[in-house]
Design a protein around this motif. Structure first.
Motif, PDB file in Angstrom:
ATOM      1  N   ARG A   4       6.165  10.850  18.889  1.00  0.00           N
ATOM      2  CA  ARG A   4       6.121   9.492  19.417  1.00  0.00           C
ATOM      3  C   ARG A   4       4.757   8.846  19.133  1.00  0.00           C
ATOM      4  NH1 ARG A   4       8.465  10.166  25.421  1.00  0.00           N
ATOM      5  NH2 ARG A   4       6.758  11.647  25.465  1.00  0.00           N
ATOM      6  N   SER A   5       4.308   9.010  17.911  1.00  0.00           N
ATOM      7  CA  SER A   5       2.987   8.538  17.525  1.00  0.00           C
ATOM      8  C   SER A   5       2.938   8.390  16.007  1.00  0.00           C
ATOM      9  CB  SER A   5       1.923   9.544  18.003  1.00  0.00           C
ATOM     10  OG  SER A   5       0.640   9.136  17.610  1.00  0.00           O
ATOM     11  N   GLN A   6       2.107   7.487  15.531  1.00  0.00           N
ATOM     12  CA  GLN A   6       1.904   7.336  14.086  1.00  0.00           C
ATOM     13  C   GLN A   6       0.475   6.864  13.830  1.00  0.00           C
ATOM     14  OE1 GLN A   6       3.568   4.014  11.693  1.00  0.00           O
ATOM     15  NE2 GLN A   6       4.555   5.614  10.454  1.00  0.00           N
ATOM     16  N   PHE A   7      -0.122   7.423  12.783  1.00  0.00           N
ATOM     17  CA  PHE A   7      -1.482   7.052  12.359  1.00  0.00           C
ATOM     18  C   PHE A   7      -1.402   6.617  10.909  1.00  0.00           C
ATOM     19  CE2 PHE A   7      -5.794   7.424  10.957  1.00  0.00           C
ATOM     20  CZ  PHE A   7      -6.622   7.410  12.073  1.00  0.00           C
ATOM     21  N   LEU A   8      -2.112   5.527  10.567  1.00  0.00           N
ATOM     22  CA  LEU A   8      -2.180   5.105   9.174  1.00  0.00           C
ATOM     23  C   LEU A   8      -3.562   4.525   8.890  1.00  0.00           C
ATOM     24  CD1 LEU A   8      -1.856   1.696   9.060  1.00  0.00           C
ATOM     25  CD2 LEU A   8       0.434   2.354   9.813  1.00  0.00           C
ATOM     26  N   CYS A   9      -3.967   4.555   7.619  1.00  0.00           N
ATOM     27  CA  CYS A   9      -5.265   4.004   7.254  1.00  0.00           C
ATOM     28  C   CYS A   9      -5.295   3.620   5.783  1.00  0.00           C
ATOM     29  CB  CYS A   9      -6.398   4.977   7.575  1.00  0.00           C
ATOM     30  SG  CYS A   9      -6.378   6.513   6.631  1.00  0.00           S
ATOM     31  N   TYR A  10      -6.199   2.685   5.445  1.00  0.00           N
ATOM     32  CA  TYR A  10      -6.383   2.238   4.068  1.00  0.00           C
ATOM     33  C   TYR A  10      -7.679   1.432   3.983  1.00  0.00           C
ATOM     34  CZ  TYR A  10      -3.997  -1.800   6.225  1.00  0.00           C
ATOM     35  OH  TYR A  10      -3.612  -2.808   7.072  1.00  0.00           O
ATOM     36  N   PHE A  11      -8.214   1.322   2.781  1.00  0.00           N
ATOM     37  CA  PHE A  11      -9.416   0.528   2.558  1.00  0.00           C
ATOM     38  C   PHE A  11      -9.069  -0.952   2.503  1.00  0.00           C
ATOM     39  CE2 PHE A  11     -11.470   4.464   1.062  1.00  0.00           C
ATOM     40  CZ  PHE A  11     -12.714   4.311   1.670  1.00  0.00           C
ATOM     41  N   ILE A  12      -9.997  -1.790   3.017  1.00  0.00           N
ATOM     42  CA  ILE A  12      -9.866  -3.242   2.974  1.00  0.00           C
ATOM     43  C   ILE A  12     -11.212  -3.821   2.526  1.00  0.00           C
ATOM     44  CG2 ILE A  12      -8.123  -3.314   4.788  1.00  0.00           C
ATOM     45  CD1 ILE A  12     -10.342  -4.179   6.752  1.00  0.00           C
ATOM     46  N   PRO A  13     -11.256  -5.109   2.175  1.00  0.00           N
ATOM     47  CA  PRO A  13     -12.541  -5.717   1.809  1.00  0.00           C
ATOM     48  C   PRO A  13     -13.554  -5.641   2.944  1.00  0.00           C
ATOM     49  CG  PRO A  13     -10.723  -7.117   1.112  1.00  0.00           C
ATOM     50  CD  PRO A  13     -10.123  -6.042   1.974  1.00  0.00           C
ATOM     51  N   GLY A  14     -14.821  -5.601   2.565  1.00  0.00           N
ATOM     52  CA  GLY A  14     -15.903  -5.596   3.538  1.00  0.00           C
ATOM     53  C   GLY A  14     -16.405  -6.995   3.818  1.00  0.00           C
ATOM     54  N   ASP A  15     -17.670  -7.105   4.213  1.00  0.00           N
ATOM     55  CA  ASP A  15     -18.251  -8.410   4.507  1.00  0.00           C
ATOM     56  C   ASP A  15     -18.114  -9.363   3.332  1.00  0.00           C
ATOM     57  OD1 ASP A  15     -19.058  -8.034   7.132  1.00  0.00           O
ATOM     58  OD2 ASP A  15     -20.998  -7.196   6.568  1.00  0.00           O
ATOM     59  N   HIS A  16     -17.783 -10.627   3.660  1.00  0.00           N
ATOM     60  CA  HIS A  16     -17.665 -11.691   2.657  1.00  0.00           C
ATOM     61  C   HIS A  16     -16.647 -11.350   1.573  1.00  0.00           C
ATOM     62  CE1 HIS A  16     -21.190 -13.232   4.681  1.00  0.00           C
ATOM     63  NE2 HIS A  16     -21.875 -12.144   4.367  1.00  0.00           N
ATOM     64  N   GLY A  17     -15.639 -10.562   1.928  1.00  0.00           N
ATOM     65  CA  GLY A  17     -14.578 -10.233   0.990  1.00  0.00           C
ATOM     66  C   GLY A  17     -14.974  -9.244  -0.094  1.00  0.00           C
ATOM     67  N   ALA A  18     -16.041  -8.489   0.123  1.00  0.00           N
ATOM     68  CA  ALA A  18     -16.512  -7.544  -0.892  1.00  0.00           C
ATOM     69  C   ALA A  18     -15.477  -6.453  -1.141  1.00  0.00           C
ATOM     70  CB  ALA A  18     -17.829  -6.920  -0.452  1.00  0.00           C
ATOM     71  N   VAL A  19     -15.142  -6.209  -2.402  1.00  0.00           N
ATOM     72  CA  VAL A  19     -14.150  -5.189  -2.754  1.00  0.00           C
ATOM     73  C   VAL A  19     -14.729  -4.090  -3.638  1.00  0.00           C
ATOM     74  CG1 VAL A  19     -12.207  -6.764  -2.485  1.00  0.00           C
ATOM     75  CG2 VAL A  19     -13.318  -6.557  -4.718  1.00  0.00           C
ATOM     76  N   ALA A  20     -16.010  -4.163  -3.970  1.00  0.00           N
ATOM     77  CA  ALA A  20     -16.631  -3.140  -4.807  1.00  0.00           C
ATOM     78  C   ALA A  20     -16.768  -1.844  -4.019  1.00  0.00           C
ATOM     79  CB  ALA A  20     -17.996  -3.609  -5.296  1.00  0.00           C
ATOM     80  N   ALA A  21     -16.641  -0.721  -4.709  1.00  0.00           N
ATOM     81  CA  ALA A  21     -16.823   0.586  -4.079  1.00  0.00           C
ATOM     82  C   ALA A  21     -18.190   0.640  -3.406  1.00  0.00           C
ATOM     83  CB  ALA A  21     -16.694   1.684  -5.124  1.00  0.00           C
ATOM     84  N   GLY A  22     -18.202   1.173  -2.190  1.00  0.00           N
ATOM     85  CA  GLY A  22     -19.430   1.255  -1.419  1.00  0.00           C
ATOM     86  C   GLY A  22     -19.615   0.120  -0.439  1.00  0.00           C
TER      87      GLY A  22
END
Length: 383
Positions: free
Chosen positions: A203-221
């Motif tokens: 009766r539980s579910q966990f999920l995760c994924y990467f999203i953009p950082g500050d100011h829409g930053a999508v570069a690794a790191g």
């Protein structure tokens, strides 16, 4: 994108400046209409780092109405990985794009003409008039040809259109967290990079994924790792989870930074007892978890004359559908098309309601079904 609306429609007042309100504001501005948005909170509504799975209507809207290429503001996913209780992992190819609430909100704000978004100005009254509506803001009345209620699940004016559509607690919560990529160990980043990760418990579910950082930053790191953990909670437990460290009750959600230390300790203990090791470590690295109650709302209508309901003000759909933002964008696109093509404003609004109501009802039912299959609904809480 430019087009024209039917004659007799020139001014629009939108109640609520979150995503649903802004989708409609931008789409209707593109028709040459005089659009104003009134938002209760001052400045930009807080996104709390929320992650969103990019869906087709949102991608189309960003590209056609905001001039934003989705590939430039999203984090790509190439696989789904499913963690098993015994530590095993199944990995399947599946391409998706992940975006953040804040990235979408900023793109919409940038596309709206200056001076049309009025933050810190709550709408205190709304009423029908023969060919439109009267909106009361700051003690003054403003007559508009069309009013759109996009003020979320807690809409104060929903009853003008759908008196029976108030949200109900679904019996479970989403514990949520966002961690800056730079604050995570490299091996943990590598474990989640390019993957949409899932774990299903009792009766539980966990999920995760990467999203953009500050100011829409999508570069690794510079990205963020967004996680959600769904868990059953009766009403007394919900009250405990959403009472902050100062003893203040927040009702249906608790913002980051306010979690009671005892609730935080319980969350960590449960993570260490039940979650697979990578997911447990992710929770441990989260400085400010927060909590949101899962709600259901299902309007039986979305229009009364020249007042419309849209977004969460009309339907609150379960997050398992990944469709709440998509639904809001689709409703705005449908209204734009209907007003552009229908012979009259009222014909356009009738068409918009018919199409939007059918689509929202289907998504709502899908979300309830998903929650039940996961064993999350609590009869005690939803009664």
């Amino acid at each position: 994108m430019t087009a024209s609306a039917p004659s007799g429609l020139s001014s629009v007042g939108i109640v609520g400046g979150s995503l649903a309100g802004l989708f409609h504001a931008v789409a209707l501005t593109a028709l040459g209409l005089d659009v104003d948005v009134w938002e209760r909170s001052g400045g930009r509504p807080a996104d709390r780092g929320a992650g969103i799975v990019l869906q087709p209507a949102v991608a189309r809207f960003l590209r056609e109405f905001c001039g934003v290429e989705p590939d430039r503001v999203t984090v790509p996913v190439t696989h789904r990985q499913y963690f098993a209780a015994d530590g095993g992992v199944d990995v399947l190819p599946m391409r998706q794009q992940m975006i953040s609430w804040g990235t979408i909100h900023q793109a919409l704000r940038d596309a709206l003409p200056a001076g049309r978004y009025h933050g810190g100005q709550p709408v205190t009254g709304l009423a029908h008039r023969p060919d439109g509506a009267t909106v009361r803001v700051g003690g003054a009345d403003r007559a508009v040809d069309l009013a759109i209620l996009a003020d979320g699940s807690g809409s104060r004016h929903r009853g003008l259109v759908a008196p029976a559509g108030a949200p109900r607690y679904a019996g479970y919560v989403a514990h949520r967290g966002v961690v800056d990529e730079a604050d995570l160990p490299r091996e943990l980043v590598a474990r989640f990079d390019g993957r949409f990760s899932f774990w299903d418990g009792d009766r539980s579910q966990f999920l995760c994924y990467f999203i953009p950082g500050d100011h829409g930053a999508v570069a690794a790191g510079r990205r963020r790792l967004n996680w959600v953990w769904y868990a059953r909670a009766d009403r007394s437990e919900l009250d405990r989870l959403t009472t902050d460290r100062h003893g203040v009750r927040h009702g249906l959600s608790l913002p980051p930074g306010l979690l009671d230390p005892r609730v935080g300790a319980d969350l960590l203990a449960r993570a260490r007892a039940t979650l697979p090791e990578p997911l447990r470590r992710l929770v441990e690295h989260t400085a400010e978890p927060f909590v949101q109650a899962i709600l259901d709302a299902h309007a039986d209508r979305m229009r009364d004359r020249r007042i419309l309901l849209t977004g969460d003000a009309a339907f609150v759909v379960r997050p398992h559908t990944a469709a709440a933002t998509e639904k809001a964008a689709a409703e705005a696109l449908t209204l734009h098309r209907a007003l552009r093509e229908a012979p009259s404003t009222d014909a356009a609004l009738r068409a918009w309601e018919r199409l939007s109501l059918a689509e929202a009802t289907a998504i709502h039912r899908q979300g309830v079904g998903l929650g039940r299959r996961l064993g999350l609904d609590s009869p005690e809480a939803t009664g």
